[in-house]
Design an enzyme around this catalytic site. Structure first.
Site, PDB file in Angstrom:
ATOM      1  N   ARG A 232       2.795   5.030   6.333  1.00 12.29           N
ATOM      2  CA  ARG A 232       3.254   4.320   7.538  1.00 12.29           C
ATOM      3  C   ARG A 232       3.782   2.926   7.230  1.00 12.29           C
ATOM      4  O   ARG A 232       4.145   2.184   8.144  1.00 12.29           O
ATOM      5  CB  ARG A 232       2.090   4.211   8.538  1.00 12.29           C
ATOM      6  CG  ARG A 232       1.571   5.563   9.005  1.00 12.29           C
ATOM      7  CD  ARG A 232       0.206   5.435   9.663  1.00 12.29           C
ATOM      8  NE  ARG A 232      -0.817   5.017   8.706  1.00 12.29           N
ATOM      9  CZ  ARG A 232      -2.099   4.826   9.029  1.00 12.29           C
ATOM     10  NH1 ARG A 232      -2.489   5.012  10.285  1.00 12.29           N
ATOM     11  NH2 ARG A 232      -2.966   4.450   8.107  1.00 12.29           N
TER      12      ARG A 232
ATOM     13  N   CYS B 170       0.843  -1.201   0.000  1.00 11.99           N
ATOM     14  CA  CYS B 170       0.000   0.000   0.000  1.00 11.99           C
ATOM     15  C   CYS B 170       0.878   1.250   0.000  1.00 11.99           C
ATOM     16  O   CYS B 170       1.979   1.259   0.538  1.00 11.99           O
ATOM     17  CB  CYS B 170      -0.913   0.003   1.235  1.00 11.99           C
ATOM     18  SG  CYS B 170      -2.093   1.385   1.242  1.00 11.99           S
TER      19      CYS B 170
ATOM     20  N   HIS C  18      -1.991  -4.045   5.048  1.00 16.00           N
ATOM     21  CA  HIS C  18      -1.785  -3.589   6.431  1.00 16.00           C
ATOM     22  C   HIS C  18      -3.122  -3.350   7.103  1.00 16.00           C
ATOM     23  O   HIS C  18      -4.089  -2.956   6.449  1.00 16.00           O
ATOM     24  CB  HIS C  18      -0.915  -2.330   6.472  1.00 16.00           C
ATOM     25  CG  HIS C  18      -1.564  -1.108   5.885  1.00 16.00           C
ATOM     26  ND1 HIS C  18      -2.129  -0.108   6.649  1.00 16.00           N
ATOM     27  CD2 HIS C  18      -1.766  -0.735   4.599  1.00 16.00           C
ATOM     28  CE1 HIS C  18      -2.621   0.823   5.855  1.00 16.00           C
ATOM     29  NE2 HIS C  18      -2.428   0.476   4.612  1.00 16.00           N
TER      30      HIS C  18
ATOM     31  N   CYS D 120      -5.988  -0.013   6.956  1.00 14.75           N
ATOM     32  CA  CYS D 120      -5.870   0.569   5.610  1.00 14.75           C
ATOM     33  C   CYS D 120      -7.080   1.461   5.312  1.00 14.75           C
ATOM     34  O   CYS D 120      -8.227   1.014   5.342  1.00 14.75           O
ATOM     35  CB  CYS D 120      -5.757  -0.530   4.564  1.00 14.75           C
ATOM     36  SG  CYS D 120      -5.470   0.101   2.897  1.00 14.75           S
TER      37      CYS D 120
ATOM     38  N   ASP E 186       0.362   3.788   1.670  1.00 15.55           N
ATOM     39  CA  ASP E 186       0.278   4.375   3.007  1.00 15.55           C
ATOM     40  C   ASP E 186       1.669   4.754   3.537  1.00 15.55           C
ATOM     41  O   ASP E 186       2.582   3.931   3.526  1.00 15.55           O
ATOM     42  CB  ASP E 186      -0.396   3.365   3.958  1.00 15.55           C
ATOM     43  CG  ASP E 186      -0.791   3.992   5.280  1.00 15.55           C
ATOM     44  OD1 ASP E 186       0.097   4.540   5.979  1.00 15.55           O
ATOM     45  OD2 ASP E 186      -1.983   3.953   5.628  1.00 15.55           O
TER      46      ASP E 186
HETATM   47 CO    CO Z   1      -3.476   1.147   2.994  1.00 21.53          CO
END
Ligand code: CO
Length: 215
Positions: free
Chosen positions: A46, A42, A98, A101, A44
């Site tokens: 993080r 992803c 993750h 999400c 993302d």
């Molecule tokens: Co995500």
């Protein structure tokens, strides 16, 4: 416009630190990249791929998009798979989702976020496939976590169904596709037990993984 001088300063400090520890590091990487892994994760912020698994530049080929989706017609993702498998000869493809999400949550809730809704429609397909399992769970948090896991299982199947991977297996080359999930809460990765290494086991391995999640 404000410059990004703090990022550039950070880059200089990073490069200096690496060179201090290993003066030949960057010179070695110029010659070639020889990663053993393709990471599909992803976008993302993080979930930084290399850091999570402790790998250095040159050790992992990375493709990231919103909600770590592998869409059969997405030339971007397919090209990353083809190039890394055929040319770089990676031995493992890791699909890593993750928990928490945002893309998966938006799809679960049916939120309207804009253009990205069209991309997230692919998670609705996962919802449709695994609707019973999701409905049996108590509360949105549990359904969100499960959908993050089930989404990984489906995307692993999608990788295995690409022409690139099927041709690789047909040619007798070893290639394993793995499904992992990362926990933002403790930084740990969990293997979802959906590892595929041959075309004839896709359906059974995926179904076993889905059932294990439901147990
Ligand atoms: Co995500």
């Amino acid at each position: 416009m404000k410059s990004l001088s703090d990022l550039l300063a950070g880059n200089r400090a990073w490069a200096a630190g690496i060179t201090r520890a290993d003066p030949e590091f960057f010179r070695r990487l110029i010659g070639q990249q020889a990663p053993r892994y393709l990471w599909i994760g992803c976008s993302d912020s993080r979930v930084p791929a290399n850091q999570i698994v402790g790998l250095l530049p040159g050790e992992m080929f990375v493709h990231r998009n919103v909600a770590n989706l592998v869409v059969h017609t997405d030339l971007n993702c397919l090209s990353a798979i083809q190039f890394s498998v055929d040319v770089l000869r990676v031995e493992h493809v890791i699909v890593c989702g993750h928990y928490g999400c945002g893309g998966v949550l938006a799809a679960l809730r049916g939120d309207r976020l804009g253009l990205v809704d069209n991309w997230l429609r692919h998670i609705n397909d996962v919802k449709a496939t695994c609707g019973e399992q999701l409905a049996a769970l108590d509360g949105e948090a549990a359904r969100h976590a499960r959908l993050c896991e089930l989404n990984v299982v489906e995307q692993v199947v999608h990788v295995a169904e690409t022409t690139v991977v099927r041709d690789t297996w047909a040619a007798g080359r070893e290639l394993a596709i793995h499904g992992w999930i990362y926990d933002l809460a403790d930084g740990l990765v969990r293997d979802l037990g959906v590892t595929l290494a041959a075309g004839d086991e896709i359906a059974t391995v995926a179904e076993t993984a889905r059932r294990r999640l439901a147990d």
